[in-house]
Design a protein around this motif. Structure first.
Motif, short mmCIF file in Angstrom:
data_model
loop_
_atom_site.label_atom_id
_atom_site.label_comp_id
_atom_site.label_asym_id
_atom_site.label_seq_id
_atom_site.Cartn_x
_atom_site.Cartn_y
_atom_site.Cartn_z
N THR A 63 48.64 32.90 1.13
CA THR A 63 48.76 33.03 2.52
C THR A 63 47.47 32.88 3.28
N TRP A 94 56.37 27.95 2.88
CA TRP A 94 57.21 29.11 2.58
C TRP A 94 57.14 29.99 4.21
N ARG A 96 58.13 32.63 6.17
CA ARG A 96 58.43 34.11 6.04
C ARG A 96 59.22 34.64 7.35
N THR A 97 58.59 34.47 8.42
CA THR A 97 59.04 34.77 9.81
C THR A 97 58.52 33.38 10.77
N SER A 108 53.42 30.79 4.31
CA SER A 108 52.66 30.74 3.23
C SER A 108 52.85 29.24 2.67
N PRO A 135 63.14 34.51 5.00
CA PRO A 135 62.80 35.73 5.89
C PRO A 135 62.61 36.84 4.97
N PHE A 136 61.40 37.23 4.98
CA PHE A 136 61.02 38.40 4.00
C PHE A 136 59.76 39.30 4.59
N SER A 137 59.63 40.87 4.26
CA SER A 137 58.58 41.27 4.27
C SER A 137 58.45 42.35 3.41
N PHE A 147 55.85 38.64 -2.46
CA PHE A 147 56.59 37.58 -1.89
C PHE A 147 57.93 37.49 -2.22
N HIS A 148 58.79 36.73 -1.55
CA HIS A 148 60.15 36.63 -1.84
C HIS A 148 60.64 36.41 -3.13
N TRP A 211 63.98 43.42 5.00
CA TRP A 211 64.14 41.95 5.68
C TRP A 211 64.20 41.79 7.06
#
Length: 214
Positions: A63, A94, A96-97, A108, A135-137, A147-148, A211
């Motif tokens: 990232t 990737w 993520r959002t 990323s 989607p993930f944090s 990471f997811h 999430w």
């Protein structure tokens, strides 16, 4: 947790040469200055090359750092991996959002390298996609660098079989370890931050995951 070691992966004496099938990791960015940081990462990558088998795969999730001085981390680490003998074979994005904040990237890079010859593999549609929308944090105290779990899961499913050895030299919260264990693989992990030990030993309880909805 006999395969998790709480010291720097600059030395991985616990692992034999050429014994690891797959490495999946998300190297942290430490505010040490690029020279010191690069030297540390370079020593880790040197060890990774030693322990990875010929034809083995290194998946590096990167990232970029979006602050006042933008840092293209994926390029910086790519160059260090190439310097250590790895060959870039594939690249994914990737997502993520969709919210790209002023201080943090919303996506990323998932860069896939090999040690030596890249063996022909069967790739499923899920892995084949160039954009991985997951989607993930991760938000546990001051720790925000996970990471997811589908990232190591997809890579493990494509590049390994049950019983194979997997490594994460920057184990962080333990995502790779948890997924590898669930998929019937053996995972080695290294983590320098002892503050993450309780989280690793709990193997990511679901209450720690937040999430993000699209």
């Amino acid at each position: 947790m006999n395969n998790v070691f709480y010291h720097s992966s600059e030395s991985m004496n616990e692992i034999k040469d050429g014994s690891i099938k797959l490495i999946v990791t998300h190297p942290p960015f430490l505010n040490w200055g690029l020279g010191v940081y690069g030297d540390m990462i370079n020593r880790v990558f040197y060890e990774c090359y030693r322990v990875l088998e010929d034809g083995g795969v290194f998946v590096c999730v990167n990232t970029d750092v979006k602050k006042l001085d933008f840092f293209s981390k994926h390029i910086f680490l790519h160059d260090l991996l190439i310097k250590n003998g790895f060959v870039l074979r594939d690249e994914k994005i990737w997502v993520r959002t969709e919210n790209n904040r002023y201080d943090r990237m919303g996506f990323s890079f998932v860069q896939i390298f090999s040690k030596g010859k890249y063996k022909k593999i069967e790739i499923n549609k899920e892995f084949e996609a160039g954009i991985w929308s997951l989607p993930f944090s991760m938000n546990v105290g001051d720790f925000r660098d996970a990471f997811h779990p589908d990232i190591p899961k997809r890579c493990i499913g494509v590049f390994t079989k049950k019983g194979d050895l997997i490594l994460d030299p920057f184990l962080g919260s333990g995502t790779t370890y948890k997924v590898a264990k669930g998929e019937g693989r053996v995972c080695y992990g290294y983590e320098l931050n002892l503050g993450l030990k309780p989280l690793i030993e709990d193997t990511l309880p679901q209450t720690t995951l937040q999430w993000i909805k699209k």
